[in-house]
Design a protein around this motif. Structure first.
Motif, mmCIF file in Angstrom:
data_model
loop_
_atom_site.group_PDB
_atom_site.id
_atom_site.type_symbol
_atom_site.label_atom_id
_atom_site.label_comp_id
_atom_site.label_asym_id
_atom_site.label_seq_id
_atom_site.Cartn_x
_atom_site.Cartn_y
_atom_site.Cartn_z
ATOM 1 N N GLU A 190 0.837 -1.200 0.000
ATOM 2 C CA GLU A 190 0.000 0.000 0.000
ATOM 3 C C GLU A 190 0.876 1.257 0.000
ATOM 4 O O GLU A 190 0.553 2.244 -0.670
ATOM 5 C CB GLU A 190 -0.940 0.016 1.200
ATOM 6 C CG GLU A 190 -2.107 -0.947 1.108
ATOM 7 C CD GLU A 190 -3.160 -0.468 0.107
ATOM 8 O OE1 GLU A 190 -4.163 0.139 0.506
ATOM 9 O OE2 GLU A 190 -2.948 -0.716 -1.106
ATOM 10 N N ALA A 220 -6.128 1.480 2.347
ATOM 11 C CA ALA A 220 -6.623 0.933 3.605
ATOM 12 C C ALA A 220 -5.467 0.359 4.397
ATOM 13 O O ALA A 220 -4.401 0.046 3.846
ATOM 14 C CB ALA A 220 -7.671 -0.148 3.343
ATOM 15 N N CYS A 221 -5.668 0.229 5.710
ATOM 16 C CA CYS A 221 -4.651 -0.363 6.563
ATOM 17 C C CYS A 221 -5.255 -1.525 7.329
ATOM 18 O O CYS A 221 -6.480 -1.689 7.391
ATOM 19 C CB CYS A 221 -4.051 0.663 7.521
ATOM 20 S SG CYS A 221 -5.180 1.202 8.819
ATOM 21 N N GLY A 224 -7.931 -0.890 9.885
ATOM 22 C CA GLY A 224 -9.187 -0.289 9.439
ATOM 23 C C GLY A 224 -9.387 1.075 10.072
ATOM 24 O O GLY A 224 -8.465 1.893 10.126
ATOM 25 N N GLY A 243 -11.079 5.665 1.560
ATOM 26 C CA GLY A 243 -9.727 5.391 1.089
ATOM 27 C C GLY A 243 -8.988 6.569 0.498
ATOM 28 O O GLY A 243 -7.848 6.426 0.047
#
Length: 339
Positions: A190, A220-221, A224, A243
């Protein structure tokens, strides 16, 4: 008699700003102050006065202004269409505004925030140690037609008609980030995709923060949106529920629960603030050491602004009182002697 700035009309986002109120984060008040702090330094250099004096910040549109006494002024930040009694003015320059003359500042041609600086600064009453309006906190208010603002004593005797070269911070471009406490919550892929993505400045944005839309999917991680609310500061980049990144600006809240992917270097924050809707940016992570080096270089640049001052060359057709200027000393006398 106190020198005054008279507001005949004003755009929808004109306010008094200085460098803000550091030190109140624990009390729920963010720093605030000018969205483009480099523009404040440029105005100070053009007028040979302290950087912390208050100026008018004009978001997207200026207004029509008059002064009660002859006053030195400077125009910096986002270039806007400006006229003095109908004659066009160059931006990033200083002028002498005569009492009774009308300064008109129109829409921005590039960027978002333009600044009108005045000799001695704007001397409205201080609130919690600063003149600046913090609109999100209810400190001060937007400037409106009919307002009459006091000016401080202009102690400088510097000349006007000076010019500073501009830069490219009004055109989008690359913005440097440093990792934060929550960067590790985002998978490496990401982070890689974030740096490779081109973002477009969305229409949604103000002095609290600016949204940027990615040219692909959002981010996103692993945590959340369940991260604990923590202290946040201008420059932090929150990843919102859909996002998209949201870069926090000078009047941001002091705590927030959205995950933060990184933080914009303070010296690059003016580039974010000045991105017009539709402008495109890319974010690049740097190490803390690289970030400190960039900040030191930016500080050197700010301190060296006065050395870059040059004399403004104006079109004689735009100067109403051209005959009052001593353009070339001795030419007339020499011509008379020969004849």
């Amino acid at each position: 008699m106190t020198r005054r700035l008279i507001i005949h009309d004003a755009g929808p986002g004109v306010s008094v700003q200085d460098l803000g109120r550091p030190g109140y984060l624990a009390f729920g008040l963010s720093r605030g102050g000018a969205a483009d702090r480099l523009a404040m330094a440029e105005g100070a250099a053009l007028l040979h006065q302290p950087e912390g004096l208050a100026a008018l910040e004009m978001a997207g549109m200026g207004g029509t202004f008059e002064v009660s006494h002859d006053t030195r002024i400077a125009l910096t930040g986002a270039p806007m269409r400006a006229q003095l009694d109908g004659a066009p003015l160059a931006w990033n320059a200083s002028y002498l505004l005569h009492a009774g003359s009308r300064l008109s500042v129109g829409a921005a041609t590039h960027g978002v925030y333009g600044y009108l600086h005045l000799g001695g600064g704007i001397a409205t009453p201080k609130r919690l140690g600063a003149h600046s309006a913090h609109l999100a906190a209810g400190l001060g208010a937007l400037i409106a037609a009919g307002d009459d603002l006091p000016l401080g004593e202009d102690r400088a005797e510097a000349e006007t008609g000076l010019f500073l070269p501009g830069d490219d911070r009004f055109e989008g471009g690359k913005v440097r980030l440093v990792p934060g406490f929550q960067t590790g919550l985002f998978p490496d892929e990401e982070i890689t995709r974030f740096e490779a993505t081109q973002f477009t400045r969305a229409a949604r944005g103000n002095r609290m923060g600016v949204r940027f839309d990615p040219d692909g999917e959002g981010f996103a991680c692993a945590a959340g949106l369940s991260v604990l609310s923590e202290v946040i500061v201008p420059g932090d980049i929150q990843i919102t529920g859909d996002g998209a990144p949201f870069v926090l600006m000078s009047e941001c809240q002091t705590t927030g629960g959205y995950p933060r992917i990184g933080s914009v270097l303070p010296c690059d924050l003016p580039r974010v603030a000045q991105a017009q809707p539709g402008a495109q940016l890319r974010f690049r992570f740097v190490t803390p050491e690289e970030g400190l080096a960039a900040e030191r270089a930016a500080e050197t640049t700010r301190k060296g602004l006065r050395a870059k001052l040059d004399h403004l060359i104006r079109n004689p057709d735009d100067i109403r009182d051209l005959l009052s200027y001593q353009l070339i000393s001795g030419v007339t006398a020499g011509h008379d002697e020969e004849t």
